[in-house]
Design a protein around this motif. Sequence first.
Motif, PDB file in Angstrom:
ATOM      1  N   UNK A   5      14.431 -28.740 -10.011  1.00  0.00           N
ATOM      2  CA  UNK A   5      13.127 -28.675 -10.667  1.00  0.00           C
ATOM      3  C   UNK A   5      12.979 -27.403 -11.495  1.00  0.00           C
ATOM      4  N   UNK A   6      13.434 -26.302 -10.958  1.00  0.00           N
ATOM      5  CA  UNK A   6      13.320 -25.020 -11.664  1.00  0.00           C
ATOM      6  C   UNK A   6      14.144 -25.044 -12.939  1.00  0.00           C
ATOM      7  N   UNK A   7      15.394 -25.481 -12.827  1.00  0.00           N
ATOM      8  CA  UNK A   7      16.283 -25.544 -13.996  1.00  0.00           C
ATOM      9  C   UNK A   7      15.714 -26.500 -15.045  1.00  0.00           C
ATOM     10  N   UNK A   8      15.289 -27.676 -14.612  1.00  0.00           N
ATOM     11  CA  UNK A   8      14.720 -28.650 -15.546  1.00  0.00           C
ATOM     12  C   UNK A   8      13.468 -28.135 -16.219  1.00  0.00           C
ATOM     13  N   UNK A   9      12.618 -27.451 -15.465  1.00  0.00           N
ATOM     14  CA  UNK A   9      11.385 -26.898 -16.029  1.00  0.00           C
ATOM     15  C   UNK A   9      11.672 -25.827 -17.067  1.00  0.00           C
ATOM     16  N   UNK A  10      12.674 -25.020 -16.821  1.00  0.00           N
ATOM     17  CA  UNK A  10      13.066 -23.992 -17.794  1.00  0.00           C
ATOM     18  C   UNK A  10      13.547 -24.652 -19.087  1.00  0.00           C
ATOM     19  N   UNK A  11      14.418 -25.647 -18.958  1.00  0.00           N
ATOM     20  CA  UNK A  11      14.939 -26.337 -20.140  1.00  0.00           C
ATOM     21  C   UNK A  11      13.852 -27.008 -20.954  1.00  0.00           C
ATOM     22  N   UNK A  12      12.999 -27.757 -20.274  1.00  0.00           N
ATOM     23  CA  UNK A  12      11.903 -28.438 -20.961  1.00  0.00           C
ATOM     24  C   UNK A  12      10.929 -27.419 -21.547  1.00  0.00           C
ATOM     25  N   UNK A  13      10.701 -26.337 -20.831  1.00  0.00           N
ATOM     26  CA  UNK A  13       9.820 -25.280 -21.338  1.00  0.00           C
ATOM     27  C   UNK A  13      10.325 -24.681 -22.636  1.00  0.00           C
ATOM     28  N   UNK A  14      11.625 -24.486 -22.741  1.00  0.00           N
ATOM     29  CA  UNK A  14      12.208 -23.940 -23.972  1.00  0.00           C
ATOM     30  C   UNK A  14      12.052 -24.928 -25.127  1.00  0.00           C
ATOM     31  N   UNK A  15      12.262 -26.207 -24.857  1.00  0.00           N
ATOM     32  CA  UNK A  15      12.077 -27.227 -25.893  1.00  0.00           C
ATOM     33  C   UNK A  15      10.618 -27.251 -26.353  1.00  0.00           C
ATOM     34  N   UNK A  16       9.694 -27.202 -25.410  1.00  0.00           N
ATOM     35  CA  UNK A  16       8.271 -27.213 -25.755  1.00  0.00           C
ATOM     36  C   UNK A  16       7.859 -25.943 -26.497  1.00  0.00           C
ATOM     37  N   UNK A  17       8.459 -24.822 -26.139  1.00  0.00           N
ATOM     38  CA  UNK A  17       8.197 -23.571 -26.856  1.00  0.00           C
ATOM     39  C   UNK A  17       8.626 -23.706 -28.317  1.00  0.00           C
ATOM     40  N   UNK A  18       9.813 -24.264 -28.547  1.00  0.00           N
ATOM     41  CA  UNK A  18      10.290 -24.473 -29.915  1.00  0.00           C
ATOM     42  C   UNK A  18       9.330 -25.374 -30.683  1.00  0.00           C
ATOM     43  N   UNK A  30      13.221 -25.888 -40.174  1.00  0.00           N
ATOM     44  CA  UNK A  30      14.621 -25.915 -40.601  1.00  0.00           C
ATOM     45  C   UNK A  30      15.320 -24.584 -40.331  1.00  0.00           C
ATOM     46  N   UNK A  31      14.681 -23.726 -39.563  1.00  0.00           N
ATOM     47  CA  UNK A  31      15.238 -22.412 -39.282  1.00  0.00           C
ATOM     48  C   UNK A  31      16.250 -22.434 -38.149  1.00  0.00           C
ATOM     49  N   UNK A  32      17.140 -21.484 -38.166  1.00  0.00           N
ATOM     50  CA  UNK A  32      18.189 -21.390 -37.143  1.00  0.00           C
ATOM     51  C   UNK A  32      17.607 -21.204 -35.741  1.00  0.00           C
ATOM     52  N   UNK A  33      16.557 -20.383 -35.626  1.00  0.00           N
ATOM     53  CA  UNK A  33      15.971 -20.112 -34.314  1.00  0.00           C
ATOM     54  C   UNK A  33      15.418 -21.383 -33.678  1.00  0.00           C
ATOM     55  N   UNK A  34      14.809 -22.246 -34.470  1.00  0.00           N
ATOM     56  CA  UNK A  34      14.279 -23.516 -33.974  1.00  0.00           C
ATOM     57  C   UNK A  34      15.406 -24.371 -33.382  1.00  0.00           C
ATOM     58  N   UNK A  35      16.499 -24.477 -34.096  1.00  0.00           N
ATOM     59  CA  UNK A  35      17.622 -25.276 -33.615  1.00  0.00           C
ATOM     60  C   UNK A  35      18.272 -24.654 -32.378  1.00  0.00           C
ATOM     61  N   UNK A  36      18.390 -23.344 -32.377  1.00  0.00           N
ATOM     62  CA  UNK A  36      18.991 -22.662 -31.222  1.00  0.00           C
ATOM     63  C   UNK A  36      18.144 -22.886 -29.970  1.00  0.00           C
ATOM     64  N   UNK A  37      16.824 -22.750 -30.102  1.00  0.00           N
ATOM     65  CA  UNK A  37      15.949 -23.010 -28.952  1.00  0.00           C
ATOM     66  C   UNK A  37      16.114 -24.444 -28.451  1.00  0.00           C
ATOM     67  N   UNK A  38      16.192 -25.390 -29.363  1.00  0.00           N
ATOM     68  CA  UNK A  38      16.367 -26.789 -28.963  1.00  0.00           C
ATOM     69  C   UNK A  38      17.718 -27.029 -28.302  1.00  0.00           C
ATOM     70  N   UNK A  40      19.577 -24.813 -26.632  1.00  0.00           N
ATOM     71  CA  UNK A  40      19.547 -24.179 -25.303  1.00  0.00           C
ATOM     72  C   UNK A  40      18.684 -24.988 -24.339  1.00  0.00           C
ATOM     73  N   UNK A  41      17.475 -25.335 -24.778  1.00  0.00           N
ATOM     74  CA  UNK A  41      16.569 -26.094 -23.916  1.00  0.00           C
ATOM     75  C   UNK A  41      17.138 -27.446 -23.525  1.00  0.00           C
ATOM     76  N   UNK A  42      17.678 -28.174 -24.487  1.00  0.00           N
ATOM     77  CA  UNK A  42      18.240 -29.493 -24.216  1.00  0.00           C
ATOM     78  C   UNK A  42      19.461 -29.397 -23.304  1.00  0.00           C
ATOM     79  N   UNK A  43      20.271 -28.376 -23.496  1.00  0.00           N
ATOM     80  CA  UNK A  43      21.454 -28.201 -22.645  1.00  0.00           C
ATOM     81  C   UNK A  43      21.060 -27.933 -21.204  1.00  0.00           C
ATOM     82  N   UNK A  44      20.071 -27.080 -21.013  1.00  0.00           N
ATOM     83  CA  UNK A  44      19.605 -26.773 -19.660  1.00  0.00           C
ATOM     84  C   UNK A  44      18.965 -28.004 -19.024  1.00  0.00           C
TER      85      UNK A  44
END
Length: 78
Positions: A5-18, A30-38, A40-44
Amino acid sequence: MSYDDIIGSIGVGIILLAYFLNIFSFIPKEGKFYFVLNIIGASIACYASTLIHYIPFIILEGTWGVVSLFGLIKTFKK
């Protein structure tokens, strides 16, 4: 809360932050930071989905990460 749950929440949280940062124009879609956040979040989140053996979310998050990776690659080609 379990490890999964903790790992999944972190990943989803990063996607939602992006998404939040994009929607409110704090970062460009279309920025690099947006894609990087996605990526990382999706991988987690994908990792968390594998921990609970939930195939639909493994496919969803894996696809989300791969598409974001292609988007990031596209920004470097510009």
